[in-house]
Scaffold this active site. Structure first.
Site, short mmCIF file in Angstrom:
data_model
loop_
_atom_site.label_atom_id
_atom_site.label_comp_id
_atom_site.label_asym_id
_atom_site.label_seq_id
_atom_site.Cartn_x
_atom_site.Cartn_y
_atom_site.Cartn_z
N MET A 163 0.86 -1.18 0.00
CA MET A 163 0.00 0.00 0.00
C MET A 163 0.89 1.23 0.00
O MET A 163 1.89 1.30 0.74
CB MET A 163 -0.96 0.00 1.17
N HIS A 444 4.59 2.92 12.52
CA HIS A 444 3.90 2.70 11.24
C HIS A 444 2.45 2.28 11.43
O HIS A 444 2.02 1.90 12.50
CB HIS A 444 4.69 1.71 10.37
N GLU A 445 1.71 2.42 10.33
CA GLU A 445 0.24 2.28 10.32
C GLU A 445 -0.42 3.25 11.30
O GLU A 445 -1.39 2.92 11.98
CB GLU A 445 -0.17 0.83 10.63
N GLY A 446 0.11 4.45 11.33
CA GLY A 446 -0.41 5.47 12.22
C GLY A 446 0.40 5.51 13.49
O GLY A 446 0.42 4.56 14.26
N HIS A 451 -3.29 7.58 16.83
CA HIS A 451 -4.31 6.68 17.34
C HIS A 451 -4.96 7.21 18.62
O HIS A 451 -6.12 6.90 18.91
CB HIS A 451 -3.73 5.28 17.54
#
Length: 591
Positions: A163, A444-446, A451
């Site tokens: 992605m 990573h991934e936010g 969050h």
């Protein structure tokens, strides 16, 4: 003898004794499965992970990918061999429908199976991890042609997926991306722009790489409203090289065996067609790209939580084994220098560090599996109201399921190094690499702070506060069941969850979003501790009156968490309720 990267006994307890995953086989979707098939996939994955993934974990860390003289990425041979075995075993397709060649496994079982690979070798497991999330998105939003062309080869293990969100100037602020998508006469698009931090972005491990790329197409609104999603393969369906160019590899502190890339799309390095730009194919409707990508991102976020948990678990088991075999020192009550040294696990402070790790990793694993079970229940529910409730609870828990393990299972790795002492700080032992590999997961991934904003700013107030209400009701139902069996813990958790609800109300009653969200990371940490305390109470109820070292270990870990960890939320809630402005009011020039 090598230390196992995970505890199969714990997985069996969580899956069968607590979550009762065999009950899922009564549903039509999983009717072809049984405990035997679930055990079979867990055994298979454990075997491949231990024999093919774990042995090169250290080697891939010490020999990270590089760009060869021909411009191609060079990776040690063991990575490709392990991934070939992974693909041949059909594990990529484990969750997918039988019509696509999948095993149609419940998500909760597939996640447990994947955890073996994440614990054994975080870097190598990242390639199929991203591929499965990519394929899931396209199955839901792609066309039949896109599924045939791109998804089926991924499920066969021939193609890998990525992605592509971040850009050098934008980072996590996706509203600021500049990658463009211009329509072409044939219905496809021409993609131009640069993407950064793309894991698995280039390599020679597969026949093709299927990039899912966020870009702005004409006619969209400002910011994220103008973002669309495109399939941009490294090679087109006819084998022609697409204009996707590797600019360079990023060299990281950990997780070094996964290529992490800077990619240019449409810079002219490769010319597949007359028009300039990389060929891309629109996924779904134009200008809905971010909502589609969140399908992959949310799956990946729970997967990151599993990765953090798995690495923390591997470090815990390594330090536990070391503490049982390393002799050093004597009990404080023994003043005889001629007496034999004891195993360091006999020292109370070493037990403290091991109990802390155990409480973090076993609690986090329980949370991840619980969320995965929610996915199964939501997808198979015949009552729309039940499906909506499961999805709402999953939405609220997702930022915690990603961020809490990323923080506290990293702390477990930190404690694992401490248990080993000086040896833990050397490359000869695995725990230092496990720490470095895990340090990526709070980013990573936010990142952690994102969050916190997501949980407090969106999730607990969504649908007029229904998200928080459902979480409180779910936890309270467990407390009600535990009042007679575990009264001490029931009382402590009820007070904590009531405080969580009260403080959330106080924060949003302030009337100033800047003040409400200023300490959202503290809120995330406190809410996460309340949720993990709930997961531990759930596990204790599953333990019941069972006897033996395994069950007594569960009781000890729960006791540690309730007496050492849950009380930490008190000062955090006090800070939040006070609407503290320290971070808001400190000028940048003072820092």
């Amino acid at each position: 003898m090598a230390v196992s990267p995970l505890s199969r006994r714990d997985l069996d307890f969580l899956l069968y004794e607590w979550l009762d995953v065999t009950a899922l086989t009564s549903l039509e979707r999983y009717a072809e499965h049984s405990k035997d098939t679930f055990d079979g996939i867990l055994d298979l994955c454990a075997d491949i992970a231990v024999k093919r993934f774990a042995p090169h974990n250290k080697k891939s860390d010490q020999n990270e990918p590089r760009v060869g003289a021909d411009g191609k990425v060079v990776i040690i041979d063991e990575v490709g061999a392990a991934l070939d075995e992974f693909g041949k075993a059909g594990i990529v397709a484990s969750q997918f429908d039988e019509s696509l060649g999948g095993m149609q496994l419940p998500t909760v079982v597939a996640r447990a199976a994947m955890a073996w690979f994440q614990a054994a070798n975080a870097a190598t497991s990242s390639y199929p991890f991203l591929t499965m999330a990519n394929a899931n998105l396209l199955v839901e939003y792609g066309t039949a042609e896109q599924i045939d062309t791109w998804v089926k080869p991924m499920l066969e293990g021939r193609f890998f997926g990525t992605m592509c969100l971040s850009e050098p100037q934008a980072g996590s602020s996706l509203a600021d991306i500049t990658t463009k998508a211009d329509p072409a006469d044939d219905g496809s698009y021409r993609i131009t722009g640069t993407k950064m931090w793309i894991s698995g972005g280039d390599h020679e491990l597969s026949e093709n790489i299927v990039h899912l790329v966020l870009a702005k197409a004409p006619g969209g609104g400002p910011g994220v409203k103008g973002i669309s999603l495109f399939v941009v393969p490294k090679f087109l369906a006819d084998g022609t090289r697409n204009d996707v160019a590797l600019v360079g590899l990023n060299h990281k502190m950990g997780n070094r065996g996964t290529t992490n890339t800077l990619l240019n799309f449409g810079d002219g390095t490769h010319h597949p067609v007359a028009e300039s730009g990389a060929v891309g194919y629109l996924v779904g409707e134009a200008h809905h790209g971010l909502s589609y990508m969140f399908k992959m991102m949310n799956e990946a976020r729970i997967g990151v939580g599993f990765l953090a948990t798995s690495l923390g678990y591997a470090g815990y088991l390594q330090s536990l084994d070391y503490a049982k075999t390393r002799t050093q020192g004597r009990p404080v009550t023994n003043k005889d220098p001629d007496s034999a040294p004891v195993a360091i696990i006999e020292h109370p402070d070493v037990k403290r560090m091991l109990l802390a790790q155990k409480s973090y990793v076993e609690g986090a694993l329980g949370l991840g599996l619980y969320c995965s079970r929610l996915v199964d229940e939501q997808q198979t529910a015949t009552d729309p109201a039940v499906a909506a409730a499961r999805l709402l609870l999953l939405d609220v828990l997702t930022p915690i399921a990603k961020s809490w393990p990323s923080q506290w299972c990293l702390e477990a790795n930190n404690l694992a190094i401490q248990v080993l002492g000086g040896y833990g700080y050397t490359k000869e032992f695995d725990v230092e690499q496990l720490y470095r590999d895990n340090r990526l997961n709070p980013i990573h991934e936010g990142a952690h702070g994102i969050h916190g904003l997501d949980l407090l700013g969106r999730k607990v107030v969504m649908q007029g506060g229904a998200g928080l209400q459902l979480l409180v009701e779910t936890i309270s139902a467990t407390i009600d069941r535990a009042e007679s069996a575990e009264p001490e813990y029931a009382v402590a958790l009820r007070a904590a969850v009531e405080r969580l609800a009260q403080v959330t109300g106080t924060l949003w009653a302030a009337g100033d979003p800047a003040v409400s969200l200023a300490n959202s990371t503290v809120y995330l940490e406190a809410a996460g501790h309340v949720v993990i305390a709930w997961i531990w109470l759930e596990q204790l109820l599953a333990v019941g009156d069972s006897t033996g070292d395994f069950y007594d270990g569960k009781r000890a870990a729960a006791q540690y968490f309730y007496r050492y960890e849950l009380p930490k939320t008190g000062p955090q809630f006090d800070l939040l309720a006070g609407l503290d402005r320290t971070t808001l009011d400190t000028p940048a020039d003072w820092l």
